[in-house]
Design an enzyme around this catalytic site. Structure first.
Site, short mmCIF file in Angstrom:
data_model
loop_
_atom_site.label_atom_id
_atom_site.label_comp_id
_atom_site.label_asym_id
_atom_site.label_seq_id
_atom_site.Cartn_x
_atom_site.Cartn_y
_atom_site.Cartn_z
N CYS A 19 -5.67 53.67 18.78
CA CYS A 19 -4.47 54.07 19.54
C CYS A 19 -3.74 55.26 18.91
O CYS A 19 -2.87 55.85 19.54
CB CYS A 19 -3.52 52.89 19.70
SG CYS A 19 -4.33 51.45 20.40
N HIS A 33 3.29 55.44 21.14
CA HIS A 33 2.14 54.78 21.75
C HIS A 33 2.66 53.63 22.61
O HIS A 33 3.51 52.86 22.18
CB HIS A 33 1.19 54.27 20.66
CG HIS A 33 0.16 53.32 21.18
ND1 HIS A 33 -0.59 53.59 22.31
CD2 HIS A 33 -0.22 52.08 20.76
CE1 HIS A 33 -1.39 52.57 22.55
NE2 HIS A 33 -1.19 51.64 21.63
N ASN A 62 -1.47 49.17 28.03
CA ASN A 62 -1.84 49.87 26.80
C ASN A 62 -3.16 50.61 27.05
O ASN A 62 -4.20 49.97 27.21
CB ASN A 62 -1.98 48.84 25.68
CG ASN A 62 -2.37 49.46 24.36
OD1 ASN A 62 -2.79 50.61 24.29
ND2 ASN A 62 -2.25 48.69 23.29
O1 UT7 Z 1 -2.38 49.27 20.68
C1 UT7 Z 1 -2.20 48.54 19.51
C2 UT7 Z 1 -2.75 47.20 19.67
N1 UT7 Z 1 -1.97 46.12 20.13
C3 UT7 Z 1 -0.66 45.88 20.09
O2 UT7 Z 1 0.17 46.70 19.87
C4 UT7 Z 1 -0.24 44.48 20.36
C5 UT7 Z 1 0.85 43.99 19.45
N2 UT7 Z 1 1.20 42.63 19.71
C6 UT7 Z 1 1.81 42.20 20.85
O3 UT7 Z 1 2.13 43.02 21.69
C7 UT7 Z 1 2.13 40.73 21.01
O4 UT7 Z 1 1.85 40.05 19.81
C8 UT7 Z 1 1.33 40.08 22.18
C9 UT7 Z 1 1.88 40.57 23.50
C10 UT7 Z 1 -0.13 40.40 22.05
C11 UT7 Z 1 1.50 38.55 22.14
O5 UT7 Z 1 2.87 38.21 22.17
P1 UT7 Z 1 3.40 37.05 21.23
O6 UT7 Z 1 4.84 36.89 21.52
O7 UT7 Z 1 3.00 37.41 19.82
O8 UT7 Z 1 2.64 35.79 21.80
P2 UT7 Z 1 1.58 34.82 21.08
O9 UT7 Z 1 0.28 35.52 20.87
O10 UT7 Z 1 2.24 34.22 19.88
O11 UT7 Z 1 1.41 33.71 22.15
C12 UT7 Z 1 2.49 32.84 22.48
C13 UT7 Z 1 1.99 31.83 23.50
C14 UT7 Z 1 0.72 31.11 23.06
O12 UT7 Z 1 0.81 29.77 23.52
P3 UT7 Z 1 1.25 28.60 22.51
O13 UT7 Z 1 0.22 28.63 21.43
O14 UT7 Z 1 2.62 28.97 22.03
O15 UT7 Z 1 1.20 27.39 23.38
C15 UT7 Z 1 -0.38 31.80 23.81
O16 UT7 Z 1 -1.49 30.97 24.04
O17 UT7 Z 1 1.65 32.48 24.71
C16 UT7 Z 1 0.32 32.12 25.11
N3 UT7 Z 1 -0.27 33.27 25.78
C17 UT7 Z 1 -0.15 33.48 27.11
N4 UT7 Z 1 0.46 32.76 28.08
C18 UT7 Z 1 0.42 33.25 29.34
C19 UT7 Z 1 -0.98 34.30 25.25
N5 UT7 Z 1 -1.34 35.16 26.23
C20 UT7 Z 1 -0.83 34.67 27.38
C21 UT7 Z 1 -0.84 35.13 28.71
N6 UT7 Z 1 -0.21 34.39 29.65
N7 UT7 Z 1 -1.45 36.28 29.08
#
Ligand code: UT7
Length: 325
Positions: free
Chosen positions: A112, A252, A282
């Site tokens: 990225c 980004h 993204n």
């Molecule tokens: O380009 C550079 C690369 N990437 C990035 O910049 C990404 C950086 N990170 C992020 O943007 C965030 O960490 C994410 C958007 C990827 C994730 O957000 P988060 O607040 O860190 O969520 P999480 O991964 O901790 O997930 C929280 C909950 C989980 O459920 P439990 O374990 O709390 O029951 C996930 O299973 O949300 C669940 N979850 C979803 N639920 C509905 C994960 N993806 C989804 C989804 N829809 N698409």
């Protein structure tokens, strides 16, 4: 003093719009989760066009907007995480498609941060060498490497391309840049396209290739929130310029919460950050030039404006460019 200056921008994104509601039919997710956690509302997904096709269209748009022809381009760089193939480079394929026969062409792989790397490398090459015009493109078809069964990643990414024409100039253009990498964190937090060694002399240990994006979202989130302010401050310090003089920052486009947290750390209003990730998701190396082109075409950039472009991503890598429009 010799500078390089962005004299035009261009972009292209597939016209197939996939909304959060559309994705909720494929994986267990919903618009509320995606938009509240990321700010993304829709993304473009290619209906068969590869990275080079997107890149060529964005590149031609930038060349036309500069009033040039492909034969005026001396250097052609494509930043991409999703090349069409290992070889030829996507840049060479684009060269062939658009007929930029005079140029030499190569890809830059910095995930990225790729567009920032490519822009900074082009600037350094041109200031030291004979090249007059460069076409710098960020282009991705991330839909090819997303695991469409993984709701944690497939909702985040999209396809698209953005481009700029960079011209050698006596007027101020790119003033400073900062590039950084930390390979110690790369393989544990963000990977894709792992091809394991296989040949007749290796016993099959059942290790499979893994083309998909695997990401430790929280780790990358923390990294980004620290790196954006650091890279912005460093690139401005190099140019002995204060944040107050900067009109817009183009980060980004990964997650609105990352941008908001970075703005808070820099003590800046959110409005100073140009954001269009709601429409494209993204798009990795394409995200910054896609945003820059949108702002440019909407008449938001005036000659003399001071801008910062800042990226972060796989590698891990980061980078920033400070420029005068
Ligand atoms: O380009 C550079 C690369 N990437 C990035 O910049 C990404 C950086 N990170 C992020 O943007 C965030 O960490 C994410 C958007 C990827 C994730 O957000 P988060 O607040 O860190 O969520 P999480 O991964 O901790 O997930 C929280 C909950 C989980 O459920 P439990 O374990 O709390 O029951 C996930 O299973 O949300 C669940 N979850 C979803 N639920 C509905 C994960 N993806 C989804 C989804 N829809 N698409």
């Amino acid at each position: 003093m010799v500078y390089t200056k962005i004299i035009s921008t261009g972009s292209y994104a597939p016209n197939n719009i996939v909304t959060n509601d559309d994705l909720s039919k494929i994986v267990e997710t919903d618009d509320q989760w995606i938009s509240s956690r990321t700010g993304i509302r829709e993304r473009r997904i290619s209906l068969g066009e590869n990275t080079s096709a997107l890149a060529a269209k964005a590149g031609l748009d930038a060349i036309n907007n500069a009033g040039l022809t492909p034969m005026d381009i001396d250097l052609l760089i494509v930043a991409t995480t999703t090349p069409d193939m290992f070889t030829p480079s996507t840049a060479c394929i684009v060269q062939d498609i658009i007929g930029a026969k005079k140029a030499y062409a190569f890809d830059v792989s910095a995930a990225c941060s790729g567009f920032i790397y490519a822009l900074s490398v082009a600037d350094k090459i041109m200031r030291a060498g004979e090249e007059v015009n460069a076409l710098v493109i960020g282009a991705e078809t991330l839909s090819r490497i997303v695991n469409w069964n993984d709701r944690g990643t497939c909702v985040l990414f999209g396809d698209g391309a953005g481009a700029v024409v960079l011209k050698k100039s006596e007027e101020k253009g790119i003033i400073s840049s900062v590039l950084g990498s930390d390979g110690t964190l790369g393989r544990s937090s963000l990977t894709s396209g792992e091809f394991v060694p296989k040949n007749p002399y290796i016993e099959n240990d059942n290790k499979e290739d893994d083309i998909y994006i695997n990401m430790d979202g929280k780790e990358i989130f923390r990294f980004a929130v620290n790196k954006i302010p650091q890279a912005v401050n460093e690139v401005l310090a190099k140019a002995e310029t204060s944040l107050d003089e900067v009109k817009l920052i183009f980060p980004h486009q990964a997650n609105l919460r990352i941008v908001d947290a970075a703005a808070k750390k820099l003590d800046l209003p959110k409005e100073k950050f140009y954001v269009n990730l709601n429409k494209y998701g993204n798009t990795s190396a394409a995200s910054i030039p896609l945003a820059l082109d949108e702002a440019n075409k909407n008449g938001l950039l005036q000659q003399g404006d001071k801008l910062v472009l800042v990226g972060f991503g796989g590698g891990l890598t980061w980078g920033s460019v400070f420029l005068q429009w």
